[in-house]
Design a protein around this motif. Sequence first.
Motif, short mmCIF file in Angstrom:
data_model
loop_
_atom_site.label_atom_id
_atom_site.label_comp_id
_atom_site.label_asym_id
_atom_site.label_seq_id
_atom_site.Cartn_x
_atom_site.Cartn_y
_atom_site.Cartn_z
N THR A 129 0.86 -1.18 0.00
CA THR A 129 0.00 0.00 0.00
C THR A 129 0.89 1.22 0.00
OG1 THR A 129 -1.62 -1.20 1.28
CG2 THR A 129 -1.86 1.19 1.19
N ARG A 133 2.37 5.95 -11.82
CA ARG A 133 1.74 5.50 -10.57
C ARG A 133 0.23 5.62 -10.67
NH1 ARG A 133 -0.02 7.82 -6.14
NH2 ARG A 133 0.80 9.86 -6.60
N ARG A 134 -0.27 6.71 -11.23
CA ARG A 134 -1.72 6.87 -11.37
C ARG A 134 -2.31 5.82 -12.30
NH1 ARG A 134 -1.93 13.41 -11.61
NH2 ARG A 134 -1.70 13.75 -9.38
N GLU A 191 -2.52 2.57 -10.39
CA GLU A 191 -3.65 2.59 -9.45
C GLU A 191 -4.97 2.39 -10.17
OE1 GLU A 191 -3.42 6.23 -7.29
OE2 GLU A 191 -1.66 5.62 -6.14
N ARG A 208 -5.28 -1.26 -11.07
CA ARG A 208 -5.64 -2.06 -9.90
C ARG A 208 -7.13 -1.92 -9.57
NH1 ARG A 208 -1.92 0.12 -5.75
NH2 ARG A 208 -0.38 0.61 -7.28
N ARG A 209 -7.65 -0.71 -9.64
CA ARG A 209 -9.07 -0.51 -9.38
C ARG A 209 -9.93 -1.23 -10.40
NH1 ARG A 209 -8.66 5.26 -9.49
NH2 ARG A 209 -6.99 5.56 -8.05
#
Length: 186
Positions: free
Chosen positions: A154, A173-174, A177, A180-181
């Motif tokens: 995390t 990084r965005r 993320e 992953r979502r």
Amino acid sequence: MGGDRPRGSRYRLADARERFNSWRAGRPFLAGVLTAMGAISILYPPYAGLTIGQLPIRMATTAGCGSLVIGGLVVMLGLTMWLQPVMHVFAGSGVILLALASIPVSNLGGFFLGLLLSLIGASLSIAWTPGQPASAHPSRAVEAPGAAVTALATDVRTQDEEVAQPPSATRRRRRAEADRRRVRSD
């Protein structure tokens, strides 16, 4: 007190031993024991009477009053180590000063035995640090499988940290993320 155990003296003894061990773990227990033993050996020689046959042998010196005061204070500081563990540094420092004062005042500090026991107990008291409770100890803690990996993976960052990164790293990084979502929602 062990509600899941059957009743009996053996189990009451085990419960008492567990309570004593948990009480002992939260204080400098050995330091207090050694300090009290040192105090007893400082107190004893001036008041001891030795009889060989019909001949009583007594040490009639001026060390009696000094031994009583120093030994009594060392006993009190040893009890302070047990009953007020927060005061362990103060109690240890006081015992060191009193043990050193017992050299000239109290028959060479209880013939060096009381001096050494008191100094070792005081050193242990000063060096003692409170331990972790059993639930906070890493080997005894109960965790869900993979919780440590999830906690390490995390990545929580503040807005200031994002500004400090180059724009390409922030975009990557965005995107990661968002991926992953998207995988979680599927």
